[in-house]
Each structure stands twice: as structure tokens, then as C-alpha cells.
Design an enzyme around this catalytic site. Structure first.
Site, PDB file in Angstrom:
ATOM      1  N   LYS A 109      17.934  -7.629 -11.125  1.00 40.81           N
ATOM      2  CA  LYS A 109      17.789  -8.184 -12.478  1.00 40.81           C
ATOM      3  C   LYS A 109      17.073  -7.132 -13.309  1.00 40.81           C
ATOM      4  CE  LYS A 109      16.145 -12.132 -15.174  1.00 40.81           C
ATOM      5  NZ  LYS A 109      15.927 -13.580 -15.209  1.00 40.81           N
TER       6      LYS A 109
ATOM      7  N   GLU B 212      13.568  -7.703  -9.477  1.00 44.78           N
ATOM      8  CA  GLU B 212      13.475  -7.624 -10.948  1.00 44.78           C
ATOM      9  C   GLU B 212      12.369  -6.675 -11.412  1.00 44.78           C
ATOM     10  OE1 GLU B 212      13.094 -10.398 -14.985  1.00 44.78           O
ATOM     11  OE2 GLU B 212      12.432 -11.235 -13.079  1.00 44.78           O
TER      12      GLU B 212
END
Length: 293
Positions: free
Chosen positions: A212, A175
Site C-alpha cells: 500500500k 504500507e
């Protein structure tokens, strides 16, 4: 627990990932939005107790099912908690059919080169070994500016951690968030995409990841990442957008599904009756699901 079933659900399942991983830093804010003030608890233990009650209420809600929620990200302390006499990760998968993930990062370093890399993660191997019933991990860094050197450092660090996670037999959610308020957001996203592709190409067979990412300024910018053989799924963070905004932007990106935290819990309150709570949560889940599929 069948890893193969969980992998199939994460790769191809229709729905989104609920981010229930508020940590020590973000918990007071999340609780305040939920109607629990700082004066309502007097220690960290009480604070985490309150957020656990909120998480349990969400997980137990009738609308929180695998028909729309295919995965959920948990905070490390949550792994030791129980719902109806079962460990939370076990309850999620065994009872709800929802794939559990664990947030493993320990927060962010101070900003340098327009980015914030992750703080060191001491005892990671031990944490992964103990994370019983957990399918994968999530680790977050933040990009504030289109600084090529900074973005390269963020992505390199993310993939170093990802290799450690895949070595433990788990799937990492990489992420590298781009700040939605960045004046150079679009440029940062172009640099980020190129860096991620470069790092994906260096992974070996079996070193699979999920990504993400902040919903990009250019719709479908990350399609090439979603199509990469080492990527199970590309999920979107809400990044401070309202539920409406986040869903609207996400629906323009055909190969991304949601992994929302704040947008999932928007409008929920401790003071609501269970019926009111379930209605509000169900409405959020429904919006996020529609934007994801």
C-alpha cells in the site's frame, strides 16, 4: 470461507479496498468530518460506538458491494462488533463477498532520520491467531524525507512484520506511506522502490505480500513492484488528497488500485437521510472504482 477465492479476488478482482480502520488517534477527526463533534461523546467507548455506527452504515449501504469494493480494512475493535447478528469480518465476506483485512500496527514512533517507524506490536501472534475470518493485515509507517537510512529502516521493519503475518497464514499489506507534502517526495519514492524490491527478492516462495503506497509523482513508477512474483497487488492510499485529486492521480497508474479512507468517506454526514447518504457514498465509490479499473 475459501482462502483460495479470497486470494483470487485480491489478486485479480476489479475494484478497490475500502479502508475502514480509523484508530483511536484518527477517530475524532473522522467523526468531526462526519458531523459528530467531540461534545457528542464523553468517553472512548462512546467515541468508538459512534465510529462503529458510521462503519456499519457504510457496510450496509446498497452501493457497498463486491462489484466495486473487493476488500475492506478493519480496526481491531471492529472485529468484536456485529452487523445483523454476525461478526463484522464474517458479515463482510459471507453476506457482502468483500475480503476482510485487519489493521495491526499500534501507531508510529517519533520522527528520526526523516521517517516514523512503527511502534512495537505486542501480542501480535495472539492477535493473528484470534483474527477469525480475516484474510490479511495492514501495517503503516511514514516517510517524510528522502533519507536512505530512514527509508531502509522503515522497509526492513515492515518486512519483519510481514514475515510474522505470512507465518500465521495471512497476507500482509505492507504500507510505507510517503508524506504527500514532502519536499523530497519523488526522491523518497525512488529510494523506497529500490528498498522494497531488495526486500521482496529476499522473501521465500509462499511469503506473499500486498503493498500500500502513496500515489507516486512519476506515473507507473511502481509497475515493477506490481509485477514481482511475491506481490499479490499494489494498492494506493489517498494520503490527504481530496477524492477528486486522489482519483485523478490514481487513474494515471495502471497497476495500482485504491485503498482509500478519507477519500471514501468525503461528504458523508450523520445528519444525511439514508437516501442522501447512499447517494454520496455511491458517488465516491463510483469515482474510486473508475480510477482503480
Amino acid at each position: 470461507m475459501s482462502k483460495a477465492q479470497q486470494r483470487e479476488q485480491m489478486s485479480n478482482g476489479a475494484g478497490f479496498i475500502a479502508a475502514l480502520d480509523q484508530s483511536g488517534g484518527s477517530t475524532p477527526k473522522a467523526l468531526a468530518l462526519y458531523g459528530v463533534e467531540e461534545s457528542d461523546y464523553s468517553s472512548d467507548a462512546e467515541m468508538f460506538g459512534e465510529i462503529q455506527k458510521m462503519r456499519a452504515r457504510i457496510i450496509l449501504a446498497d452501493e457497498f458491494t463486491k462489484n466495486k469494493v473487493i476488500g475492506a480494512i478493519l480496526f481491531e475493535r471492529t472485529l468484536g462488533e456485529q452487523i445483523d447478528g454476525r461478526k463484522v469480518a464474517d458479515y463482510l465476506w459471507s453476506v457482502k463477498g468483500i475480503v476482510p483485512f485487519l489493521k495491526i500496527d499500534k501507531g508510529l514512533e517519533e520522527q528520526a532520520n526523516g521517517v516514523q517507524v512503527m511502534k512495537p506490536i505486542p501480542g501480535l501472534a495472539e492477535t493473528l491467531a484470534k483474527a477469525e475470518g480475516v484474510f490479511g493485515t495492514k501495517e503503516r509507517s511514514v516517510i517524510h524525507e528522502a533519507n536512505a537510512e530512514g527509508i531502509a529502516a522503515v522497509v526492513a521493519q515492515q518486512f519483519d512484520v510481514a514475515r510474522e503475518v505470512t507465518a500465521a497464514g495471512m497476507i500482509p499489506i505492507v504500507e510505507p506511506e510517503v508524506n504527500i507534502n514532502s519536499a523530497t517526495k519523488a526522491e523518497a519514492e525512488d529510494i523506497l522502490k529500490a528498498e522494497i524490491l531488495k526486500n521482496l527478492d529476499q522473501l521465500d516462495e509462499g511469503q506473499d505480500v500486498m503493498l500500500k503506497l502513496t500515489i507516486p509523482n512519476k506515473a507507473n513508477l511502481f509497475d515493477a513492484l506490481a509485477d514481482h512474483p511475491r506481490v499479490l497487488r499494489v494498492v494506493a492510499l489517498s494520503g490527504g488528497y481530496s477524492t477528486e485529486q486522489a482519483c485523478d492521480l490514481l487513474s494515471q497508474n495502471g497497476k495500482m488500485i485504491a485503498s482509500f479512507s478519507r477519500a471514501l468517506t468525503e461528504g458523508l454526514s450523520k445528519q444525511q437521510s439514508d437516501a442522501e447518504f447512499n447517494d454520496a457514498l455511491g458517488s465516491n465509490i463510483d469515482k474510486i472504482f473508475r480510477a482503480s479499473v
